[in-house]
Design a protein around this motif. Structure first.
Motif, PDB file in Angstrom:
ATOM      1  N   HIS A  97      -5.848  -6.965   4.493  1.00  0.00           N
ATOM      2  CA  HIS A  97      -5.204  -6.772   3.195  1.00  0.00           C
ATOM      3  C   HIS A  97      -6.184  -6.961   2.041  1.00  0.00           C
ATOM      4  O   HIS A  97      -6.000  -6.386   0.963  1.00  0.00           O
ATOM      5  CB  HIS A  97      -4.014  -7.724   3.053  1.00  0.00           C
ATOM      6  CG  HIS A  97      -2.987  -7.566   4.136  1.00  0.00           C
ATOM      7  ND1 HIS A  97      -3.079  -8.246   5.338  1.00  0.00           N
ATOM      8  CD2 HIS A  97      -1.894  -6.792   4.212  1.00  0.00           C
ATOM      9  CE1 HIS A  97      -2.058  -7.898   6.098  1.00  0.00           C
ATOM     10  NE2 HIS A  97      -1.315  -7.016   5.452  1.00  0.00           N
ATOM     11  N   GLY A  98      -7.234  -7.751   2.276  1.00  0.00           N
ATOM     12  CA  GLY A  98      -8.246  -7.933   1.241  1.00  0.00           C
ATOM     13  C   GLY A  98      -8.962  -6.640   0.915  1.00  0.00           C
ATOM     14  O   GLY A  98      -9.260  -6.347  -0.252  1.00  0.00           O
ATOM     15  N   ALA A  99      -9.246  -5.832   1.953  1.00  0.00           N
ATOM     16  CA  ALA A  99      -9.888  -4.528   1.719  1.00  0.00           C
ATOM     17  C   ALA A  99      -8.971  -3.629   0.908  1.00  0.00           C
ATOM     18  O   ALA A  99      -9.418  -2.918  -0.006  1.00  0.00           O
ATOM     19  CB  ALA A  99     -10.242  -3.880   3.054  1.00  0.00           C
ATOM     20  N   ALA A 100      -7.674  -3.662   1.221  1.00  0.00           N
ATOM     21  CA  ALA A 100      -6.719  -2.846   0.468  1.00  0.00           C
ATOM     22  C   ALA A 100      -6.609  -3.323  -0.977  1.00  0.00           C
ATOM     23  O   ALA A 100      -6.504  -2.510  -1.901  1.00  0.00           O
ATOM     24  CB  ALA A 100      -5.356  -2.890   1.151  1.00  0.00           C
ATOM     25  N   LEU A 101      -6.655  -4.627  -1.176  1.00  0.00           N
ATOM     26  CA  LEU A 101      -6.577  -5.161  -2.542  1.00  0.00           C
ATOM     27  C   LEU A 101      -7.766  -4.692  -3.373  1.00  0.00           C
ATOM     28  O   LEU A 101      -7.612  -4.327  -4.546  1.00  0.00           O
ATOM     29  CB  LEU A 101      -6.526  -6.688  -2.505  1.00  0.00           C
ATOM     30  CG  LEU A 101      -6.479  -7.398  -3.867  1.00  0.00           C
ATOM     31  CD1 LEU A 101      -5.225  -6.998  -4.643  1.00  0.00           C
ATOM     32  CD2 LEU A 101      -6.533  -8.915  -3.682  1.00  0.00           C
ATOM     33  N   SER A 102      -8.950  -4.671  -2.786  1.00  0.00           N
ATOM     34  CA  SER A 102     -10.133  -4.212  -3.514  1.00  0.00           C
ATOM     35  C   SER A 102      -9.985  -2.765  -3.962  1.00  0.00           C
ATOM     36  O   SER A 102     -10.358  -2.397  -5.084  1.00  0.00           O
ATOM     37  CB  SER A 102     -11.379  -4.354  -2.630  1.00  0.00           C
ATOM     38  OG  SER A 102     -11.652  -5.717  -2.340  1.00  0.00           O
ATOM     39  N   MET A 145     -11.142   5.748   4.478  1.00  0.00           N
ATOM     40  CA  MET A 145     -10.076   5.175   5.308  1.00  0.00           C
ATOM     41  C   MET A 145      -9.202   4.150   4.571  1.00  0.00           C
ATOM     42  O   MET A 145      -8.447   3.412   5.206  1.00  0.00           O
ATOM     43  CB  MET A 145     -10.656   4.547   6.580  1.00  0.00           C
ATOM     44  CG  MET A 145     -11.410   5.525   7.451  1.00  0.00           C
ATOM     45  SD  MET A 145     -10.458   7.018   7.892  1.00  0.00           S
ATOM     46  CE  MET A 145      -9.190   6.310   8.936  1.00  0.00           C
ATOM     47  N   ARG A 146      -9.279   4.160   3.229  1.00  0.00           N
ATOM     48  CA  ARG A 146      -8.373   3.306   2.442  1.00  0.00           C
ATOM     49  C   ARG A 146      -7.699   4.079   1.312  1.00  0.00           C
ATOM     50  O   ARG A 146      -6.802   3.549   0.668  1.00  0.00           O
ATOM     51  CB  ARG A 146      -9.117   2.091   1.852  1.00  0.00           C
ATOM     52  CG  ARG A 146      -9.447   1.007   2.858  1.00  0.00           C
ATOM     53  CD  ARG A 146      -8.215   0.239   3.304  1.00  0.00           C
ATOM     54  NE  ARG A 146      -8.535  -0.711   4.377  1.00  0.00           N
ATOM     55  CZ  ARG A 146      -7.651  -1.506   4.964  1.00  0.00           C
ATOM     56  NH1 ARG A 146      -6.377  -1.468   4.598  1.00  0.00           N
ATOM     57  NH2 ARG A 146      -8.013  -2.327   5.939  1.00  0.00           N
ATOM     58  N   SER A 147      -8.149   5.314   1.070  1.00  0.00           N
ATOM     59  CA  SER A 147      -7.540   6.150   0.032  1.00  0.00           C
ATOM     60  C   SER A 147      -6.835   7.325   0.693  1.00  0.00           C
ATOM     61  O   SER A 147      -7.332   7.891   1.670  1.00  0.00           O
ATOM     62  CB  SER A 147      -8.591   6.684  -0.939  1.00  0.00           C
ATOM     63  OG  SER A 147      -9.194   5.650  -1.678  1.00  0.00           O
ATOM     64  N   ILE A 148      -5.687   7.698   0.128  1.00  0.00           N
ATOM     65  CA  ILE A 148      -4.990   8.888   0.596  1.00  0.00           C
ATOM     66  C   ILE A 148      -4.666   9.794  -0.592  1.00  0.00           C
ATOM     67  O   ILE A 148      -4.573   9.341  -1.737  1.00  0.00           O
ATOM     68  CB  ILE A 148      -3.677   8.563   1.338  1.00  0.00           C
ATOM     69  CG1 ILE A 148      -2.680   7.850   0.416  1.00  0.00           C
ATOM     70  CG2 ILE A 148      -3.944   7.763   2.601  1.00  0.00           C
ATOM     71  CD1 ILE A 148      -1.279   7.747   1.001  1.00  0.00           C
ATOM     72  N   ALA A 149      -4.522  11.064  -0.286  1.00  0.00           N
ATOM     73  CA  ALA A 149      -3.919  12.010  -1.219  1.00  0.00           C
ATOM     74  C   ALA A 149      -2.444  12.112  -0.850  1.00  0.00           C
ATOM     75  O   ALA A 149      -2.099  12.242   0.336  1.00  0.00           O
ATOM     76  CB  ALA A 149      -4.592  13.374  -1.118  1.00  0.00           C
ATOM     77  N   ALA A 150      -1.583  12.023  -1.853  1.00  0.00           N
ATOM     78  CA  ALA A 150      -0.138  12.065  -1.630  1.00  0.00           C
ATOM     79  C   ALA A 150       0.503  12.929  -2.706  1.00  0.00           C
ATOM     80  O   ALA A 150      -0.154  13.364  -3.658  1.00  0.00           O
ATOM     81  CB  ALA A 150       0.444  10.651  -1.630  1.00  0.00           C
ATOM     82  N   LEU A 156       0.877   7.713  -8.111  1.00  0.00           N
ATOM     83  CA  LEU A 156      -0.558   7.532  -7.977  1.00  0.00           C
ATOM     84  C   LEU A 156      -0.931   6.095  -8.332  1.00  0.00           C
ATOM     85  O   LEU A 156      -0.454   5.543  -9.325  1.00  0.00           O
ATOM     86  CB  LEU A 156      -1.305   8.508  -8.878  1.00  0.00           C
ATOM     87  CG  LEU A 156      -1.406   9.947  -8.382  1.00  0.00           C
ATOM     88  CD1 LEU A 156      -2.147  10.816  -9.389  1.00  0.00           C
ATOM     89  CD2 LEU A 156      -2.088  10.018  -7.024  1.00  0.00           C
ATOM     90  N   GLY A 157      -1.779   5.509  -7.514  1.00  0.00           N
ATOM     91  CA  GLY A 157      -2.190   4.127  -7.700  1.00  0.00           C
ATOM     92  C   GLY A 157      -1.403   3.139  -6.868  1.00  0.00           C
ATOM     93  O   GLY A 157      -1.778   1.962  -6.782  1.00  0.00           O
ATOM     94  N   ARG A 188      -2.427   0.783   8.639  1.00  0.00           N
ATOM     95  CA  ARG A 188      -3.323   0.318   7.581  1.00  0.00           C
ATOM     96  C   ARG A 188      -2.695   0.514   6.210  1.00  0.00           C
ATOM     97  O   ARG A 188      -1.995   1.498   5.966  1.00  0.00           O
ATOM     98  CB  ARG A 188      -4.639   1.095   7.673  1.00  0.00           C
ATOM     99  CG  ARG A 188      -5.718   0.618   6.727  1.00  0.00           C
ATOM    100  CD  ARG A 188      -7.039   1.300   7.041  1.00  0.00           C
ATOM    101  NE  ARG A 188      -7.541   0.947   8.370  1.00  0.00           N
ATOM    102  CZ  ARG A 188      -8.730   1.303   8.837  1.00  0.00           C
ATOM    103  NH1 ARG A 188      -9.528   2.048   8.106  1.00  0.00           N
ATOM    104  NH2 ARG A 188      -9.120   0.919  10.030  1.00  0.00           N
ATOM    105  N   LEU A 189      -2.955  -0.445   5.321  1.00  0.00           N
ATOM    106  CA  LEU A 189      -2.528  -0.326   3.936  1.00  0.00           C
ATOM    107  C   LEU A 189      -3.572   0.473   3.167  1.00  0.00           C
ATOM    108  O   LEU A 189      -4.745   0.087   3.101  1.00  0.00           O
ATOM    109  CB  LEU A 189      -2.338  -1.704   3.304  1.00  0.00           C
ATOM    110  CG  LEU A 189      -1.758  -1.723   1.887  1.00  0.00           C
ATOM    111  CD1 LEU A 189      -0.382  -1.054   1.838  1.00  0.00           C
ATOM    112  CD2 LEU A 189      -1.667  -3.152   1.361  1.00  0.00           C
ATOM    113  N   MET A 190      -3.149   1.584   2.601  1.00  0.00           N
ATOM    114  CA  MET A 190      -4.037   2.453   1.836  1.00  0.00           C
ATOM    115  C   MET A 190      -3.488   2.606   0.423  1.00  0.00           C
ATOM    116  O   MET A 190      -2.379   2.138   0.120  1.00  0.00           O
ATOM    117  CB  MET A 190      -4.189   3.809   2.527  1.00  0.00           C
ATOM    118  CG  MET A 190      -4.711   3.706   3.962  1.00  0.00           C
ATOM    119  SD  MET A 190      -5.134   5.316   4.666  1.00  0.00           S
ATOM    120  CE  MET A 190      -5.534   4.829   6.355  1.00  0.00           C
ATOM    121  N   ILE A 191      -4.249   3.259  -0.440  1.00  0.00           N
ATOM    122  CA  ILE A 191      -3.833   3.420  -1.833  1.00  0.00           C
ATOM    123  C   ILE A 191      -3.782   4.907  -2.144  1.00  0.00           C
ATOM    124  O   ILE A 191      -4.718   5.652  -1.837  1.00  0.00           O
ATOM    125  CB  ILE A 191      -4.793   2.715  -2.810  1.00  0.00           C
ATOM    126  CG1 ILE A 191      -5.090   1.280  -2.336  1.00  0.00           C
ATOM    127  CG2 ILE A 191      -4.202   2.711  -4.222  1.00  0.00           C
ATOM    128  CD1 ILE A 191      -3.894   0.359  -2.266  1.00  0.00           C
TER     129      ILE A 191
END
Length: 333
Positions: free
Chosen positions: A29-34, A248-253, A260-261, A276-279
């Protein structure tokens, strides 16, 4: 009501618990928070701004607590099956000057195209002189097929003869709808539905040069670029939020359903499952629907091969600020 908001209004929404998210406890989750912090400062709504300010006070080892305390998982569905695909940042060989080897131009957007809404089609742009001798070329590359896929990805790097590189990002489009050449190859019987991938399409076009050129014209959409010089080489390309996306932490949606965000819990099934939690930091012309996402795989050929193979089912769950999540539910909830 806009088309996007109308589409979003047709969806159903259900609030889940974090215990409902398969693999939630095992993620970093720390990677996702960053990654969330990379773009949350650009969110303008007060609830998001408040959460961004709070997020900056959390250490990475407390990131799971941050998400669980201030968000609720919301499953948004529109009746269509979930689909995960991948995208990447291509690397092309090119030059800032035209030559026999480098003869396929990467164009800036002409002002009349920006003003027109829907302008000339891909065929009209590339078979007439409308773009020539206007100084609109950013660079020239050696492969028209790779240039076509650069347009699909929306950003990329061009390796120059002196060993340096320039980066290009999305600069606009001609306003025509995107049409899949993979779907067209299946319709023609050239490929089976299970065979379609970026690699197979490239191979088919190169083996059939005349028919391949005509196939590329099947997609009337044409993307223009801009040179991007302020992004450090070690960072990812700019997404729709004008910030670098993360491998591997960002997605297009689809922003009609996924703000967004916002953090998005990804449960991708298939050969290599992902939990995985992505943004959601990017969009795409082919990324439409509540359960549709494109996962960013990184830069270069290896990333491209991995992204091109991905076409899997699963589920995505958007994390929304608590009050916003409950406000989306029907009045009878």
């Amino acid at each position: 009501m806009t088309t996007a908001s109308a589409a979003g209004a047709e969806a159903t929404r259900a609030i889940l618990s974090f215990d409902d998210l398969d693999g939630w406890a095992a993620d970093d989750h720390g990677a996702a928070l960053s990654v969330f912090l990379n773009t949350c400062g650009d969110l303008r709504d007060p609830d998001w701004q408040a959460l961004c300010a709070v997020a900056k006070t959390y250490e990475q080892d407390a990131a799971r607590a941050f998400f669980e305390l201030f968000f609720r998982p919301v499953l948004v569905e529109d009746g269509k099956d979930a689909l995960f695909t991948g995208y990447f940042e291509p690397e092309l060989d090119g030059s800032r000057t035209q030559s026999d080897k480098y003869r396929y131009p990467i164009y800036k957007m002409p002002p009349e195209a920006r003003e027109a809404g829907q302008w000339l089609s891909r065929r009209e742009l590339l078979t007439t002189d409308v773009m020539k001798n206007r100084g609109l070329e950013i660079a020239w590359v050696d492969d028209p097929v790779e240039l076509f896929f650069l347009q699909i990805q929306g950003s990329g790097r061009v390796r120059l003869p002196d060993g340096s590189a320039l980066r290009v990002g999305y600069g606009g489009a001609n306003g025509h709808p995107y049409r899949s050449i993979g779907v067209e190859l299946v319709r023609r019987g050239a490929l089976g539905a299970h065979e379609v991938s970026a690699q197979r399409i490239r191979s088919w076009v190169r083996k059939n040069p005349e028919a391949g050129t005509e196939l590329l014209f099947h997609n009337p959409s044409y993307v223009f670029f801009r040179e991007v010089s302020r992004v450090a080489p070690e960072r990812g390309p700019l997404g729709a939020m004008n910030r670098s996306v993360t491998t591997m932490r960002s997605i297009a949606a689809d922003p009609a359903y996924t703000p967004l965000g916002s953090p998005v819990w990804v449960e991708k099934d298939g050969k290599d499952p992902i939990r995985r939690l992505m943004i959601a930091q990017d969009t795409g012309s082919a990324i439409k629907g509540a359960q549709r996402a494109d996962i960013f795989f990184g830069t270069g050929d290896d990333a491209g091969q991995a992204a091109g193979r991905l076409k899997d089912p699963g589920r995505m769950v958007v994390l929304l600020p608590i009050q916003r999540a409950y406000a989306l539910l029907p009045d009878e909830f």
